[in-house]
Design an enzyme around this catalytic site. Structure first.
Site, PDB file in Angstrom:
ATOM      1  N   ALA A 210     -33.690 -51.599  25.583  1.00 38.72           N
ATOM      2  CA  ALA A 210     -34.329 -50.308  25.796  1.00 38.72           C
ATOM      3  C   ALA A 210     -35.881 -50.515  25.844  1.00 38.72           C
ATOM      4  O   ALA A 210     -36.614 -51.355  25.199  1.00 38.72           O
ATOM      5  CB  ALA A 210     -34.046 -49.458  24.343  1.00 38.72           C
TER       6      ALA A 210
ATOM      7  N   GLY B 104     -30.440 -53.587  24.213  1.00 41.88           N
ATOM      8  CA  GLY B 104     -29.743 -52.405  25.095  1.00 41.88           C
ATOM      9  C   GLY B 104     -29.123 -53.012  26.314  1.00 41.88           C
ATOM     10  O   GLY B 104     -28.067 -52.656  26.893  1.00 41.88           O
TER      11      GLY B 104
ATOM     12  N   GLU C  84     -25.919 -54.683  25.220  1.00 40.58           N
ATOM     13  CA  GLU C  84     -24.877 -53.694  25.062  1.00 40.58           C
ATOM     14  C   GLU C  84     -24.459 -53.004  26.389  1.00 40.58           C
ATOM     15  O   GLU C  84     -23.018 -52.668  26.370  1.00 40.58           O
ATOM     16  CB  GLU C  84     -25.653 -52.436  24.110  1.00 40.58           C
TER      17      GLU C  84
ATOM     18  N   GLU D  59     -33.075 -56.931  18.024  1.00 36.65           N
ATOM     19  CA  GLU D  59     -33.780 -55.839  17.314  1.00 36.65           C
ATOM     20  C   GLU D  59     -34.242 -56.155  16.062  1.00 36.65           C
ATOM     21  O   GLU D  59     -35.466 -55.477  15.853  1.00 36.65           O
ATOM     22  CB  GLU D  59     -32.644 -54.614  17.255  1.00 36.65           C
TER      23      GLU D  59
HETATM   24  N1  DAK Z   1     -39.370 -52.670  26.652  1.00 36.65           N
HETATM   25  C1  DAK Z   1     -40.649 -52.384  27.216  1.00 36.65           C
HETATM   26  N2  DAK Z   1     -41.325 -53.347  28.146  1.00 36.65           N
HETATM   27  C2  DAK Z   1     -40.790 -54.631  28.062  1.00 36.65           C
HETATM   28  C3  DAK Z   1     -39.457 -54.870  27.344  1.00 36.65           C
HETATM   29  C4  DAK Z   1     -38.893 -53.768  26.515  1.00 36.65           C
HETATM   30  N3  DAK Z   1     -37.505 -54.217  25.908  1.00 36.65           N
HETATM   31  N4  DAK Z   1     -39.074 -56.271  27.769  1.00 36.65           N
HETATM   32  C5  DAK Z   1     -40.182 -56.862  28.430  1.00 36.65           C
HETATM   33  N5  DAK Z   1     -41.067 -55.798  28.698  1.00 36.65           N
HETATM   34  C6  DAK Z   1     -42.363 -55.661  29.514  1.00 36.65           C
HETATM   35  C7  DAK Z   1     -43.425 -56.454  28.837  1.00 36.65           C
HETATM   36  O1  DAK Z   1     -43.993 -55.843  28.038  1.00 36.65           O
HETATM   37  C8  DAK Z   1     -44.252 -57.137  29.990  1.00 36.65           C
HETATM   38  O2  DAK Z   1     -45.102 -56.068  30.391  1.00 36.65           O
HETATM   39  P1  DAK Z   1     -46.383 -56.307  30.648  1.00 36.65           P
HETATM   40  O3  DAK Z   1     -47.004 -56.808  29.480  1.00 36.65           O
HETATM   41  O4  DAK Z   1     -46.491 -57.098  31.913  1.00 36.65           O
HETATM   42  O5  DAK Z   1     -46.918 -54.881  31.077  1.00 36.65           O
HETATM   43  C9  DAK Z   1     -43.047 -57.378  31.042  1.00 36.65           C
HETATM   44  O6  DAK Z   1     -41.937 -56.686  30.862  1.00 36.65           O
HETATM   45  C10 DAK Z   1     -42.811 -58.863  31.346  1.00 36.65           C
HETATM   46  O7  DAK Z   1     -42.333 -59.198  29.887  1.00 36.65           O
HETATM   47  P2  DAK Z   1     -42.812 -60.693  28.882  1.00 36.65           P
HETATM   48  O8  DAK Z   1     -44.286 -60.920  29.467  1.00 36.65           O
HETATM   49  O9  DAK Z   1     -42.627 -60.429  27.772  1.00 36.65           O
HETATM   50  O10 DAK Z   1     -41.944 -61.600  29.941  1.00 36.65           O
HETATM   51  P3  DAK Z   1     -41.623 -62.907  29.145  1.00 36.65           P
HETATM   52  O11 DAK Z   1     -41.035 -63.826  30.168  1.00 36.65           O
HETATM   53  O12 DAK Z   1     -42.640 -63.881  28.427  1.00 36.65           O
HETATM   54  O13 DAK Z   1     -40.564 -62.605  27.874  1.00 36.65           O
HETATM   55  C11 DAK Z   1     -38.709 -61.582  27.177  1.00 36.65           C
HETATM   56  C12 DAK Z   1     -39.403 -62.077  28.233  1.00 36.65           C
HETATM   57  C13 DAK Z   1     -37.394 -60.823  27.503  1.00 36.65           C
HETATM   58  C14 DAK Z   1     -38.103 -62.567  26.164  1.00 36.65           C
HETATM   59  C15 DAK Z   1     -39.557 -60.366  26.076  1.00 36.65           C
HETATM   60  O14 DAK Z   1     -39.984 -59.616  27.163  1.00 36.65           O
HETATM   61  C16 DAK Z   1     -39.104 -59.685  25.081  1.00 36.65           C
HETATM   62  O15 DAK Z   1     -38.610 -60.092  24.034  1.00 36.65           O
HETATM   63  N6  DAK Z   1     -38.767 -58.506  25.362  1.00 36.65           N
HETATM   64  C17 DAK Z   1     -38.206 -57.754  24.459  1.00 36.65           C
HETATM   65  C18 DAK Z   1     -36.530 -57.855  24.186  1.00 36.65           C
HETATM   66  C19 DAK Z   1     -36.233 -56.873  23.059  1.00 36.65           C
HETATM   67  O16 DAK Z   1     -36.615 -57.141  21.785  1.00 36.65           O
HETATM   68  N7  DAK Z   1     -35.257 -56.216  23.426  1.00 36.65           N
HETATM   69  C20 DAK Z   1     -34.720 -55.243  22.420  1.00 36.65           C
HETATM   70  C21 DAK Z   1     -35.284 -53.801  22.335  1.00 36.65           C
HETATM   71  S1  DAK Z   1     -34.432 -52.671  21.376  1.00 36.65           S
HETATM   72  C22 DAK Z   1     -29.724 -46.738  21.787  1.00 36.65           C
HETATM   73  C23 DAK Z   1     -29.532 -47.408  23.103  1.00 36.65           C
HETATM   74  C24 DAK Z   1     -30.127 -48.551  23.228  1.00 36.65           C
HETATM   75  C25 DAK Z   1     -30.866 -49.001  21.828  1.00 36.65           C
HETATM   76  C26 DAK Z   1     -30.952 -48.379  21.005  1.00 36.65           C
HETATM   77  C27 DAK Z   1     -30.334 -47.031  20.714  1.00 36.65           C
HETATM   78  N8  DAK Z   1     -29.022 -45.423  21.769  1.00 36.65           N
HETATM   79  C28 DAK Z   1     -27.732 -45.257  22.685  1.00 36.65           C
HETATM   80  C29 DAK Z   1     -29.011 -44.662  20.626  1.00 36.65           C
HETATM   81  C30 DAK Z   1     -31.478 -50.408  22.416  1.00 36.65           C
HETATM   82  C31 DAK Z   1     -32.471 -50.850  21.659  1.00 36.65           C
HETATM   83  C32 DAK Z   1     -33.020 -52.010  22.013  1.00 36.65           C
HETATM   84  O17 DAK Z   1     -32.877 -52.633  23.385  1.00 36.65           O
END
Ligand code: DAK
Length: 258
Positions: free
Chosen positions: A65, A109, A112, A132
């Site tokens: 997400a 997400g 998921e 998460e």
């Molecule tokens: N959200 C927003 N931006 C993101 C992002 C994310 N999840 N993942 C990556 N980006 C953005 C980064 O901020 C960066 O943007 P800029 O800085 O260039 O503006 C760009 O994408 C490239 O990312 P990185 O520079 O970080 O790239 P790397 O190769 O160094 O790292 C990475 C890739 C995937 C390991 C890293 O980006 C990362 O850890 N991303 C976050 C992963 C994460 O924590 N995902 C879980 C999010 S919580 C629901 C439905 C869904 C959900 C909940 C409820 N309901 C139906 C109720 C879901 C929740 C989640 O998924």
């Protein structure tokens, strides 16, 4: 059809939905989730489409997400607006087969969403995870439930509590993905699989999908009974007669989807 965050293409009865927010690794903002829902609805309603494929880029299926979109929301807000729930389960309502073709990151997400599809084909660079916990929250779109059913409690706990990623090989070993293919051939391989499913009788494919899904929702004895009812019901189809006659006559079947 024109949508801002996904590309939609139909080739040889296969409808491809490609997530297209490369600047954020396909982070699933509300607009992207809504576009996925609209694309699924359009492809489901289209008689030229037998099978749907959901995919992303070579670097990311979806990195979860959109953290930037949700970071400042309060508890009252997410509760009151039923935050990002709209559209999320659309893929599980789809009656046509939906394959996830995953390359790169499928996190939170993103993982998921892939698990909501009927099965996952992974490129050899795919990385799956429920990270998460590392950002102060827990899975919210079924991750703790679907991952546990797919890979068992121990590995699901490991993934959800440590936030670590699983590579494609481990994901295949654990039963999260059905096949792993080289990144360069992901699209061709998935298209070939989708085309072969599209070549079968659509009502039969739909019943097979329902039968497998029932296994996750019911007891073994009820699941076996409902499978038998569906098996018997195929005998009311012309396509069952055609399939078995073609086998006996050593020829290719000509399915008419009825
Ligand atoms: N959200 C927003 N931006 C993101 C992002 C994310 N999840 N993942 C990556 N980006 C953005 C980064 O901020 C960066 O943007 P800029 O800085 O260039 O503006 C760009 O994408 C490239 O990312 P990185 O520079 O970080 O790239 P790397 O190769 O160094 O790292 C990475 C890739 C995937 C390991 C890293 O980006 C990362 O850890 N991303 C976050 C992963 C994460 O924590 N995902 C879980 C999010 S919580 C629901 C439905 C869904 C959900 C909940 C409820 N309901 C139906 C109720 C879901 C929740 C989640 O998924």
């Amino acid at each position: 059809m024109q949508l801002e965050n996904v590309q939609v293409e139909i080739r040889e009865q296969v409808g491809w939905i490609t997530l297209n927010r490369p600047q954020s690794l396909n982070a699933l903002c509300a607009a992207l989730v809504s576009d996925i829902g609209r694309a699924l609805e359009a492809l489901e309603a289209d008689d030229d489409v037998a099978v749907i494929v959901l995919t992303g880029s070579e670097k990311a299926f979806a990195a979860g997400a959109d953290i930037k979109e949700m970071k400042d929301k309060t508890f009252q807000q997410v509760l009151a607006e039923n935050f990002i729930t709209d559209g999320w389960e659309r893929v599980t309502d789809c009656r046509k087969p939906v394959i996830a073709a995953v390359a790169g990151y499928a996190l939170g997400g993103g993982c998921e969403l892939a698990m909501m599809c009927d099965f996952i084909i992974a490129a050899d660079n795919a990385r799956f995870g429920q990270p998460e916990v590392t950002i102060g929250t827990i899975p919210g779109a079924g991750g703790s439930q679907r991952l546990t059913r797919l890979v068992g409690k121990s590995k699901a706990m490991d993934m959800c509590l440590s936030g670590r990623m699983m590579d494609a090989e481990e994901a295949e070993r654990a039963g999260l993905v059905s096949r792993v293919v080289p990144l360069a051939s992901l699209q061709d391989e998935v298209h070939g699989i989708a085309k072969s499913i599209a070549s079968y009788s659509r009502p039969v494919v739909s019943l097979a999908k329902q039968a497998v899904n029932a296994a996750l929702e019911t007891t073994l004895s009820e699941g076996v009974r409902s499978e038998r009812r569906m098996f018997y019901s195929t005998f009311a189809l012309e396509d069952q007669k055609e399939g078995m006659a073609a086998f006996a006559e050593k020829r290719k079947p000509d399915y008419r989807n009825r």
